[in-house]
Design a protein around this motif. Structure first.
Motif, PDB file in Angstrom:
ATOM      1  N   ARG A 175       0.838  -1.211   0.000  1.00 58.50           N
ATOM      2  CA  ARG A 175       0.000   0.000   0.000  1.00 58.50           C
ATOM      3  C   ARG A 175       0.867   1.252   0.000  1.00 58.50           C
ATOM      4  O   ARG A 175       0.527   2.265  -0.642  1.00 58.50           O
ATOM      5  CB  ARG A 175      -0.924  -0.015   1.207  1.00 58.50           C
ATOM      6  CG  ARG A 175      -2.015  -1.087   1.141  1.00 58.50           C
ATOM      7  CD  ARG A 175      -3.040  -0.889   2.241  1.00 58.50           C
ATOM      8  NE  ARG A 175      -4.034  -1.965   2.229  1.00 58.50           N
ATOM      9  CZ  ARG A 175      -3.973  -3.062   2.977  1.00 58.50           C
ATOM     10  NH1 ARG A 175      -2.934  -3.222   3.820  1.00 58.50           N
ATOM     11  NH2 ARG A 175      -4.888  -3.998   2.899  1.00 58.50           N
ATOM     12  N   ALA A 176       1.977   1.182   0.733  1.00 57.88           N
ATOM     13  CA  ALA A 176       2.892   2.328   0.739  1.00 57.88           C
ATOM     14  C   ALA A 176       3.469   2.556  -0.660  1.00 57.88           C
ATOM     15  O   ALA A 176       3.616   3.711  -1.103  1.00 57.88           O
ATOM     16  CB  ALA A 176       4.020   2.088   1.749  1.00 57.88           C
ATOM     17  N   GLN A 177       3.754   1.474  -1.353  1.00 60.39           N
ATOM     18  CA  GLN A 177       4.259   1.596  -2.726  1.00 60.39           C
ATOM     19  C   GLN A 177       3.200   2.194  -3.644  1.00 60.39           C
ATOM     20  O   GLN A 177       3.508   2.979  -4.540  1.00 60.39           O
ATOM     21  CB  GLN A 177       4.688   0.223  -3.244  1.00 60.39           C
ATOM     22  CG  GLN A 177       5.879  -0.379  -2.523  1.00 60.39           C
ATOM     23  CD  GLN A 177       6.209  -1.779  -3.017  1.00 60.39           C
ATOM     24  OE1 GLN A 177       5.795  -2.178  -4.117  1.00 60.39           O
ATOM     25  NE2 GLN A 177       6.949  -2.540  -2.207  1.00 60.39           N
ATOM     26  N   GLN A 178       1.943   1.825  -3.406  1.00 56.31           N
ATOM     27  CA  GLN A 178       0.849   2.347  -4.214  1.00 56.31           C
ATOM     28  C   GLN A 178       0.762   3.868  -4.131  1.00 56.31           C
ATOM     29  O   GLN A 178       0.465   4.555  -5.113  1.00 56.31           O
ATOM     30  CB  GLN A 178      -0.477   1.748  -3.745  1.00 56.31           C
ATOM     31  CG  GLN A 178      -0.925   0.520  -4.498  1.00 56.31           C
ATOM     32  CD  GLN A 178      -2.339   0.142  -4.120  1.00 56.31           C
ATOM     33  OE1 GLN A 178      -2.716   0.188  -2.951  1.00 56.31           O
ATOM     34  NE2 GLN A 178      -3.118  -0.244  -5.099  1.00 56.31           N
ATOM     35  N   HIS A 179       1.008   4.392  -2.927  1.00 56.34           N
ATOM     36  CA  HIS A 179       0.872   5.827  -2.706  1.00 56.34           C
ATOM     37  C   HIS A 179       2.169   6.596  -2.945  1.00 56.34           C
ATOM     38  O   HIS A 179       2.238   7.797  -2.681  1.00 56.34           O
ATOM     39  CB  HIS A 179       0.376   6.081  -1.287  1.00 56.34           C
ATOM     40  CG  HIS A 179      -1.021   5.572  -1.052  1.00 56.34           C
ATOM     41  ND1 HIS A 179      -1.288   4.296  -0.610  1.00 56.34           N
ATOM     42  CD2 HIS A 179      -2.233   6.167  -1.223  1.00 56.34           C
ATOM     43  CE1 HIS A 179      -2.599   4.118  -0.503  1.00 56.34           C
ATOM     44  NE2 HIS A 179      -3.200   5.238  -0.868  1.00 56.34           N
ATOM     45  N   ASP A 180       3.178   5.895  -3.416  1.00 57.14           N
ATOM     46  CA  ASP A 180       4.443   6.565  -3.730  1.00 57.14           C
ATOM     47  C   ASP A 180       4.247   7.414  -4.985  1.00 57.14           C
ATOM     48  O   ASP A 180       3.889   6.887  -6.045  1.00 57.14           O
ATOM     49  CB  ASP A 180       5.529   5.513  -3.958  1.00 57.14           C
ATOM     50  CG  ASP A 180       6.894   6.130  -4.177  1.00 57.14           C
ATOM     51  OD1 ASP A 180       6.976   7.371  -4.354  1.00 57.14           O
ATOM     52  OD2 ASP A 180       7.879   5.376  -4.183  1.00 57.14           O
ATOM     53  N   PRO A 181       4.473   8.734  -4.892  1.00 56.74           N
ATOM     54  CA  PRO A 181       4.279   9.602  -6.080  1.00 56.74           C
ATOM     55  C   PRO A 181       5.119   9.182  -7.272  1.00 56.74           C
ATOM     56  O   PRO A 181       4.753   9.443  -8.421  1.00 56.74           O
ATOM     57  CB  PRO A 181       4.699  10.984  -5.557  1.00 56.74           C
ATOM     58  CG  PRO A 181       4.531  10.905  -4.067  1.00 56.74           C
ATOM     59  CD  PRO A 181       4.877   9.500  -3.709  1.00 56.74           C
ATOM     60  N   ALA A 182       6.235   8.545  -7.007  1.00 47.80           N
ATOM     61  CA  ALA A 182       7.123   8.166  -8.104  1.00 47.80           C
ATOM     62  C   ALA A 182       6.680   6.864  -8.788  1.00 47.80           C
ATOM     63  O   ALA A 182       7.234   6.495  -9.828  1.00 47.80           O
ATOM     64  CB  ALA A 182       8.556   7.997  -7.589  1.00 47.80           C
ATOM     65  N   ALA A 183       5.682   6.177  -8.224  1.00 51.27           N
ATOM     66  CA  ALA A 183       5.242   4.903  -8.801  1.00 51.27           C
ATOM     67  C   ALA A 183       4.449   5.137 -10.080  1.00 51.27           C
ATOM     68  O   ALA A 183       3.657   6.079 -10.179  1.00 51.27           O
ATOM     69  CB  ALA A 183       4.394   4.141  -7.791  1.00 51.27           C
ATOM     70  N   SER A 184       4.678   4.283 -11.053  1.00 51.09           N
ATOM     71  CA  SER A 184       3.943   4.370 -12.312  1.00 51.09           C
ATOM     72  C   SER A 184       2.580   3.713 -12.158  1.00 51.09           C
ATOM     73  O   SER A 184       2.319   3.007 -11.186  1.00 51.09           O
ATOM     74  CB  SER A 184       4.734   3.667 -13.420  1.00 51.09           C
ATOM     75  OG  SER A 184       4.808   2.271 -13.158  1.00 51.09           O
ATOM     76  N   GLU A 185       1.728   3.945 -13.137  1.00 53.71           N
ATOM     77  CA  GLU A 185       0.406   3.317 -13.106  1.00 53.71           C
ATOM     78  C   GLU A 185       0.523   1.794 -13.141  1.00 53.71           C
ATOM     79  O   GLU A 185      -0.236   1.079 -12.475  1.00 53.71           O
ATOM     80  CB  GLU A 185      -0.423   3.811 -14.299  1.00 53.71           C
ATOM     81  CG  GLU A 185      -0.877   5.249 -14.182  1.00 53.71           C
ATOM     82  CD  GLU A 185      -1.775   5.459 -12.975  1.00 53.71           C
ATOM     83  OE1 GLU A 185      -2.588   4.551 -12.651  1.00 53.71           O
ATOM     84  OE2 GLU A 185      -1.658   6.502 -12.319  1.00 53.71           O
ATOM     85  N   ALA A 186       1.483   1.310 -13.901  1.00 54.56           N
ATOM     86  CA  ALA A 186       1.678  -0.137 -13.980  1.00 54.56           C
ATOM     87  C   ALA A 186       2.119  -0.701 -12.619  1.00 54.56           C
ATOM     88  O   ALA A 186       1.655  -1.764 -12.199  1.00 54.56           O
ATOM     89  CB  ALA A 186       2.728  -0.471 -15.043  1.00 54.56           C
ATOM     90  N   ASP A 187       3.012   0.048 -11.946  1.00 56.44           N
ATOM     91  CA  ASP A 187       3.471  -0.392 -10.627  1.00 56.44           C
ATOM     92  C   ASP A 187       2.311  -0.399  -9.636  1.00 56.44           C
ATOM     93  O   ASP A 187       2.189  -1.318  -8.801  1.00 56.44           O
ATOM     94  CB  ASP A 187       4.581   0.517 -10.111  1.00 56.44           C
ATOM     95  CG  ASP A 187       5.879   0.332 -10.885  1.00 56.44           C
ATOM     96  OD1 ASP A 187       6.035  -0.739 -11.505  1.00 56.44           O
ATOM     97  OD2 ASP A 187       6.717   1.256 -10.870  1.00 56.44           O
ATOM     98  N   ARG A 188       1.457   0.625  -9.705  1.00 57.93           N
ATOM     99  CA  ARG A 188       0.308   0.686  -8.789  1.00 57.93           C
ATOM    100  C   ARG A 188      -0.673  -0.456  -9.061  1.00 57.93           C
ATOM    101  O   ARG A 188      -1.232  -1.047  -8.128  1.00 57.93           O
ATOM    102  CB  ARG A 188      -0.407   2.027  -8.934  1.00 57.93           C
ATOM    103  CG  ARG A 188       0.396   3.221  -8.420  1.00 57.93           C
ATOM    104  CD  ARG A 188      -0.477   4.457  -8.329  1.00 57.93           C
ATOM    105  NE  ARG A 188       0.258   5.596  -7.819  1.00 57.93           N
ATOM    106  CZ  ARG A 188       0.862   6.507  -8.573  1.00 57.93           C
ATOM    107  NH1 ARG A 188       0.789   6.413  -9.903  1.00 57.93           N
ATOM    108  NH2 ARG A 188       1.537   7.500  -8.022  1.00 57.93           N
ATOM    109  N   ALA A 189      -0.886  -0.776 -10.322  1.00 58.82           N
ATOM    110  CA  ALA A 189      -1.798  -1.860 -10.668  1.00 58.82           C
ATOM    111  C   ALA A 189      -1.253  -3.206 -10.185  1.00 58.82           C
ATOM    112  O   ALA A 189      -1.990  -4.040  -9.647  1.00 58.82           O
ATOM    113  CB  ALA A 189      -2.010  -1.891 -12.189  1.00 58.82           C
ATOM    114  N   LEU A 190       0.056  -3.393 -10.367  1.00 58.45           N
ATOM    115  CA  LEU A 190       0.676  -4.636  -9.900  1.00 58.45           C
ATOM    116  C   LEU A 190       0.602  -4.736  -8.378  1.00 58.45           C
ATOM    117  O   LEU A 190       0.309  -5.812  -7.822  1.00 58.45           O
ATOM    118  CB  LEU A 190       2.134  -4.693 -10.357  1.00 58.45           C
ATOM    119  CG  LEU A 190       2.920  -5.943  -9.923  1.00 58.45           C
ATOM    120  CD1 LEU A 190       2.258  -7.201 -10.481  1.00 58.45           C
ATOM    121  CD2 LEU A 190       4.377  -5.842 -10.408  1.00 58.45           C
TER     122      LEU A 190
END
Length: 296
Positions: A175-190
């Motif tokens: 969840r922390a990775q999901q809310h990371d501003p630097a994360a891409s949409e693909a990273d958030r989906a994964l």
């Protein structure tokens, strides 16, 4: 009388043979065995052991069998009966029976076996008499089984809850990775897919843990029943000092199912806190209004 003395001598001879076999397997000298028996509280001269092994003694005491068994690190039954060496044993003067059935009689799990004599006469005591005489052994054995099963279920439940906690921790990290501003949409989906997988797994682990805790409650109830039967029969109760979570069975009335589950959660929470973890439990209402317990 003479016949019984001869039988006692045969018993001593057979015990001596088994003592010698056990001693030689361990490459222990007769003097070392004598020294060990003395350390255990029963001095036995080397010559006494030598006479026993050579079949020159007319009898052997229960005290000697118990101490020598401890010194040789073998079960006393292994010295008393030819287990693994002969299929029959003369357990009473002139009465030869199946060796394993004799062992079961000695340990209190079965009545005296039928004599193997030519006349096929039965020597088994009436079942009711034997059951009454073996009540203490039976209850203590069932008590030990109930404690072992309770311990096993609690251990499994704890392991499952620990595994669930690790899955929830992974979900928090994702969840922390999901809310990371630097994360891409693909990273958030994964991350979202992985969160779904690990939370589903955590929920299943908790469900399994609760199932094992229900089984532990059953065995705890069985333990209460057995201890009550022992009190009624004026049988000494086995100690529970090594099982702190069972200490209440003699001092408290049976708790409700929810109270017992809550008690387990509180104990689990204290353990986690002591270990430096951040795992705890809280109550929640699901959609149906039933009270459940949720991992914090």
């Amino acid at each position: 009388m003479e016949h019984s003395m001869e039988w006692a001598g045969r018993i001593a001879r057979d015990v001596g043979e088994r003592v010698q076999q056990a001693r030689r397997r361990q490459r222990m000298s007769a003097q070392a065995l004598a020294d060990r028996c003395a350390e255990l509280g029963l001095p036995m001269d080397r010559s006494v052991i030598a006479k026993l092994e050579r079949g020159l003694r007319q009898g052997v005491s229960l005290a000697e069998v118990l101490v020598m068994a401890r010194a040789l690190e073998v079960p006393p039954l292994q010295l008393m009966l030819p287990i693994g060496h002969a299929v029959t044993a003369e357990v009473l003067p002139g009465v030869t029976v199946d060796t394993w059935q004799a062992a079961q009689w000695i340990e209190g799990s079965a009545p005296f076996p039928t004599d193997r004599g030519d006349d096929e006469r039965g020597v088994t005591s009436p079942a009711g008499d034997w059951s009454h005489g073996a009540a203490a052994v039976r209850l203590w054995r069932e008590h030990a089984t109930a404690v072992a099963l309770w311990r096993d279920r609690i251990w499994l439940a704890d392991r499952l809850r620990q595994d669930a906690a690790r899955n929830w921790k992974v979900a928090d990290e994702l969840r922390a990775q999901q809310h990371d501003p630097a994360a891409s949409e693909a990273d958030r989906a994964l991350a979202s897919q992985r969160i779904s997988a690990v939370t589903t797994r955590a929920s299943e682990l908790l469900r399994q843990a609760e199932s094992f805790e229900q089984l532990a409650l059953y065995h705890e109830g069985k333990l209460r029943e057995l201890r009550q039967q022992m009190r009624q029969a004026d049988i000494a109760l086995p100690l529970l000092k090594d099982e702190p979570f069972l200490g209440h069975v003699d001092t408290e009335p049976p708790a409700s199912e929810l109270e017992r589950v809550l008690a387990r959660r509180l104990a689990d929470q204290d353990r986690k806190r002591h270990e430096g973890g951040a795992v705890g439990w809280r109550e929640k209402d699901d959609e149906g209004g039933d009270l459940e317990l949720e991992l914090l």
